[in-house]
Design a protein around this motif. Structure first.
Motif, PDB file in Angstrom:
ATOM      1  N   GLN A 303     -25.992  20.412 -12.953  1.00 36.01           N
ATOM      2  CA  GLN A 303     -26.836  20.840 -11.816  1.00 36.01           C
ATOM      3  C   GLN A 303     -28.299  20.465 -12.054  1.00 36.01           C
ATOM      4  OE1 GLN A 303     -26.487  24.964 -10.712  1.00 36.01           O
ATOM      5  NE2 GLN A 303     -24.256  24.893 -10.820  1.00 36.01           N
ATOM      6  N   ALA A 304     -28.731  20.634 -13.288  1.00 33.74           N
ATOM      7  CA  ALA A 304     -30.127  20.310 -13.622  1.00 33.74           C
ATOM      8  C   ALA A 304     -30.413  18.837 -13.327  1.00 33.74           C
ATOM      9  CB  ALA A 304     -30.402  20.621 -15.087  1.00 33.74           C
ATOM     10  N   ILE A 305     -29.428  17.985 -13.645  1.00 26.31           N
ATOM     11  CA  ILE A 305     -29.625  16.544 -13.469  1.00 26.31           C
ATOM     12  C   ILE A 305     -29.571  16.177 -11.983  1.00 26.31           C
ATOM     13  CG2 ILE A 305     -28.678  14.260 -13.965  1.00 26.31           C
ATOM     14  CD1 ILE A 305     -27.186  15.721 -16.361  1.00 26.31           C
ATOM     15  N   LYS A 306     -28.498  16.642 -11.329  1.00 25.78           N
ATOM     16  CA  LYS A 306     -28.285  16.163  -9.948  1.00 25.78           C
ATOM     17  C   LYS A 306     -29.182  16.855  -8.935  1.00 25.78           C
ATOM     18  CE  LYS A 306     -23.532  14.884 -10.875  1.00 25.78           C
ATOM     19  NZ  LYS A 306     -22.809  15.911 -11.654  1.00 25.78           N
ATOM     20  N   GLY A 307     -29.563  18.104  -9.259  1.00 25.90           N
ATOM     21  CA  GLY A 307     -30.325  18.869  -8.268  1.00 25.90           C
ATOM     22  C   GLY A 307     -31.721  18.329  -8.016  1.00 25.90           C
ATOM     23  N   HIS A 308     -32.313  17.685  -8.994  1.00 27.63           N
ATOM     24  CA  HIS A 308     -33.748  17.330  -8.981  1.00 27.63           C
ATOM     25  C   HIS A 308     -34.550  18.570  -8.568  1.00 27.63           C
ATOM     26  CE1 HIS A 308     -33.430  13.140  -9.921  1.00 27.63           C
ATOM     27  NE2 HIS A 308     -32.391  13.084  -9.144  1.00 27.63           N
ATOM     28  N   SER A 309     -35.827  18.464  -8.514  1.00 23.28           N
ATOM     29  CA  SER A 309     -36.546  19.635  -8.029  1.00 23.28           C
ATOM     30  C   SER A 309     -37.230  19.238  -6.734  1.00 23.28           C
ATOM     31  CB  SER A 309     -37.538  20.127  -9.068  1.00 23.28           C
ATOM     32  OG  SER A 309     -38.427  19.103  -9.372  1.00 23.28           O
ATOM     33  N   GLN A 310     -37.140  20.124  -5.784  1.00 22.93           N
ATOM     34  CA  GLN A 310     -37.668  19.821  -4.451  1.00 22.93           C
ATOM     35  C   GLN A 310     -39.174  20.049  -4.421  1.00 22.93           C
ATOM     36  OE1 GLN A 310     -35.435  18.588  -2.268  1.00 22.93           O
ATOM     37  NE2 GLN A 310     -34.086  18.784  -4.031  1.00 22.93           N
ATOM     38  N   ILE A 311     -39.806  19.311  -3.520  1.00 19.95           N
ATOM     39  CA  ILE A 311     -41.237  19.539  -3.301  1.00 19.95           C
ATOM     40  C   ILE A 311     -41.383  20.837  -2.507  1.00 19.95           C
ATOM     41  CG2 ILE A 311     -43.137  18.696  -1.827  1.00 19.95           C
ATOM     42  CD1 ILE A 311     -43.114  17.186  -4.426  1.00 19.95           C
ATOM     43  N   ASP A 312     -42.293  21.655  -2.943  1.00 20.88           N
ATOM     44  CA  ASP A 312     -42.531  22.944  -2.308  1.00 20.88           C
ATOM     45  C   ASP A 312     -43.219  22.730  -0.937  1.00 20.88           C
ATOM     46  OD1 ASP A 312     -43.515  25.422  -1.623  1.00 20.88           O
ATOM     47  OD2 ASP A 312     -43.961  25.989  -3.694  1.00 20.88           O
ATOM     48  N   GLN A 313     -42.561  23.181   0.121  1.00 15.19           N
ATOM     49  CA  GLN A 313     -43.093  22.970   1.481  1.00 15.19           C
ATOM     50  C   GLN A 313     -44.449  23.649   1.666  1.00 15.19           C
ATOM     51  OE1 GLN A 313     -41.894  20.869   3.824  1.00 15.19           O
ATOM     52  NE2 GLN A 313     -40.513  20.303   2.161  1.00 15.19           N
ATOM     53  N   GLU A 314     -44.608  24.787   0.998  1.00 14.37           N
ATOM     54  CA  GLU A 314     -45.875  25.507   1.142  1.00 14.37           C
ATOM     55  C   GLU A 314     -47.029  24.687   0.543  1.00 14.37           C
ATOM     56  OE1 GLU A 314     -48.812  28.620  -0.473  1.00 14.37           O
ATOM     57  OE2 GLU A 314     -47.351  27.556  -1.666  1.00 14.37           O
ATOM     58  N   LEU A 315     -46.706  24.003  -0.590  1.00  8.43           N
ATOM     59  CA  LEU A 315     -47.722  23.148  -1.224  1.00  8.43           C
ATOM     60  C   LEU A 315     -48.115  22.003  -0.294  1.00  8.43           C
ATOM     61  CD1 LEU A 315     -47.102  22.241  -4.974  1.00  8.43           C
ATOM     62  CD2 LEU A 315     -49.040  23.398  -3.929  1.00  8.43           C
ATOM     63  N   LEU A 316     -47.087  21.443   0.386  1.00 10.85           N
ATOM     64  CA  LEU A 316     -47.357  20.340   1.311  1.00 10.85           C
ATOM     65  C   LEU A 316     -48.291  20.802   2.433  1.00 10.85           C
ATOM     66  CD1 LEU A 316     -43.995  18.457   1.948  1.00 10.85           C
ATOM     67  CD2 LEU A 316     -46.091  17.573   0.928  1.00 10.85           C
ATOM     68  N   ARG A 317     -48.032  22.018   2.920  1.00 13.73           N
ATOM     69  CA  ARG A 317     -48.848  22.557   4.001  1.00 13.73           C
ATOM     70  C   ARG A 317     -50.288  22.776   3.512  1.00 13.73           C
ATOM     71  NH1 ARG A 317     -49.519  27.597   5.812  1.00 13.73           N
ATOM     72  NH2 ARG A 317     -48.125  28.415   4.218  1.00 13.73           N
ATOM     73  N   VAL A 318     -50.404  23.331   2.307  1.00  9.21           N
ATOM     74  CA  VAL A 318     -51.741  23.547   1.741  1.00  9.21           C
ATOM     75  C   VAL A 318     -52.465  22.214   1.602  1.00  9.21           C
ATOM     76  CG1 VAL A 318     -52.974  24.252  -0.366  1.00  9.21           C
ATOM     77  CG2 VAL A 318     -51.146  25.679   0.545  1.00  9.21           C
ATOM     78  N   SER A 319     -51.709  21.208   1.145  1.00 11.79           N
ATOM     79  CA  SER A 319     -52.312  19.893   0.966  1.00 11.79           C
ATOM     80  C   SER A 319     -52.800  19.344   2.311  1.00 11.79           C
ATOM     81  CB  SER A 319     -51.291  18.972   0.310  1.00 11.79           C
ATOM     82  OG  SER A 319     -51.460  17.671   0.726  1.00 11.79           O
ATOM     83  N   ASP A 320     -51.995  19.507   3.366  1.00 14.47           N
ATOM     84  CA  ASP A 320     -52.406  19.033   4.699  1.00 14.47           C
ATOM     85  C   ASP A 320     -53.685  19.728   5.144  1.00 14.47           C
ATOM     86  OD1 ASP A 320     -50.443  17.261   5.031  1.00 14.47           O
ATOM     87  OD2 ASP A 320     -49.141  18.529   6.273  1.00 14.47           O
ATOM     88  N   ILE A 321     -53.728  21.039   4.913  1.00 14.69           N
ATOM     89  CA  ILE A 321     -54.910  21.791   5.356  1.00 14.69           C
ATOM     90  C   ILE A 321     -56.151  21.384   4.547  1.00 14.69           C
ATOM     91  CG2 ILE A 321     -55.918  24.119   5.566  1.00 14.69           C
ATOM     92  CD1 ILE A 321     -53.027  25.112   6.120  1.00 14.69           C
TER      93      ILE A 321
END
Ligand code: F6P
Length: 324
Positions: A303-321
């Motif tokens: 699971q650790a290998i295949k799952g990868h880690s997702q980008i946090d949507q909240e971080l993306l929003r903060v970055s946009d702002i």
């Protein structure tokens, strides 16, 4: 379990030494022998082993790189290579392995475990932070601090010359370094593989930024970004479309992998090393130790290998702002 082997594999990362130290000392604490295996799986195949005690790891908690060296072994991808490695482990009396590395190293560990029922536990060590089952991989935090420090310096000169800088950062296929360091360094735009900004929107955003009164800009680009142009082609493209920009490119490269680990990475390494040894002694195998919500936890290796880690949507929003 009488003897545990420890190795570092794949791209090195700050904090690997602290993790080796933790594994070695946890073994000593629980009266288990510990063997250091040099150059990752390649050293396992070549029998490059050394017994390690608590004093073998003095004064390394603060050191970047890995005292055990690292390699990406092609031989270990073959059944013959793995057979030789297994033979050496048996000869040396090693009963279990702690593998410190990224997803490639974990894939090797999983295959080896399946073939020989050999107990393995993984510790996530990569600056990319692209592993599922842990909020942080070893070295990610240090790499972020390195990148932010570098961009702060670039900003000084960018602002003196009213220039646009394109700064390429590492991360392989993942944008964690770019997104986090970009926010931390106040980048005007951040390009990551997980989100396709598109060339038009990038130009538009630069235009807006200029109109809003900014005279210099920093664009952070993840090396795996899928905008369809490498950082130098991107420079040419922006120059063609917006000739008013004076653009420079800075590829930060391998300096992101070096340096003394941050306190966060040292503590993380110490916690994960202890948990790895304890898990082996509890009879667990084929897991990765990680940290979620500040708690040490186990995730099955596959699971650790295949799952990868997702980008946090909240971080993306903060970055946009923040880039408004
Ligand atoms: O996985 C760590 C990493 O530094 C990536 O960010 C990068 O793409 C890659 O390794 C570089 O590998 P090498 O050191 O083999 O050039």
């Amino acid at each position: 379990i009488k003897k545990i082997g420890v190795l570092t594999s794949g791209g090195d990362s700050p904090g690997m030494n602290a993790a080796i130290r933790s594994v070695v000392r946890a073994c000593a604490y629980y009266n288990v022998e510990c063997v250091g295996i040099y150059r990752g799986y390649q050293g396992m195949i070549e029998g490059d082993f050394e017994n390690m005690g608590p004093r073998s790891v003095n004064n390394i908690v603060n050191k970047g790189g890995t005292i055990l060296k690292s390699a990406r072994s092609k031989d270990f991808m073959t059944p013959e290579g793995r057979a030789k490695a297994h033979e050496n482990l048996v000869e040396y009396g090693v009963n279990a392995l702690v593998v410190i590395g990224g997803d490639g190293s974990f894939t090797g560990a999983e295959v080896f475990n399946k073939e020989y029922k050999f107990p393995v536990i993984g510790i996530p060590g990569t600056i990319d932070n692209d592993i599922f089952g842990t909020s942080h991989t070893l070295g990610f935090d240090t790499a972020l601090n390195t990148v932010v420090e570098a961009i702060d310096k670039i900003r000084d000169t960018a602002s003196s010359h009213n220039r646009l800088f394109l700064v390429e950062v590492m991360g392989r296929d993942a944008g964690h370094i770019a997104l986090n360091a970009g926010i931390g360094a106040g980048a005007e735009e951040i390009l990551i593989p997980e989100e396709d900004l598109g060339l038009e929107r990038l130009l538009e955003s630069l235009r807006k930024s200029k109109l809003s009164g900014k005279s210099s800009s920093i664009v952070v680009i993840a090396e795996g970004d899928k905008i369809g142009k490498n950082v130098f082609e991107l420079k040419d493209y922006i120059e063609e479309n917006q000739p008013e920009y004076d653009i420079r490119v800075s590829v930060l490269g391998h300096m992101q992998r070096g340096g003394s680990p941050s306190c966060f990475d040292r503590v993380l390494a110490s916690r994960l090393g202890v948990k790895a040894v304890e898990s082996i002694l509890e009879g667990k195998s084929n897991y990765m130790v990680g940290m979620l919500n500040d708690k040490v936890c186990l995730t099955p290796l596959d699971q650790a290998i295949k799952g990868h880690s997702q980008i946090d949507q909240e971080l993306l929003r903060v970055s946009d702002i923040m880039t408004t």
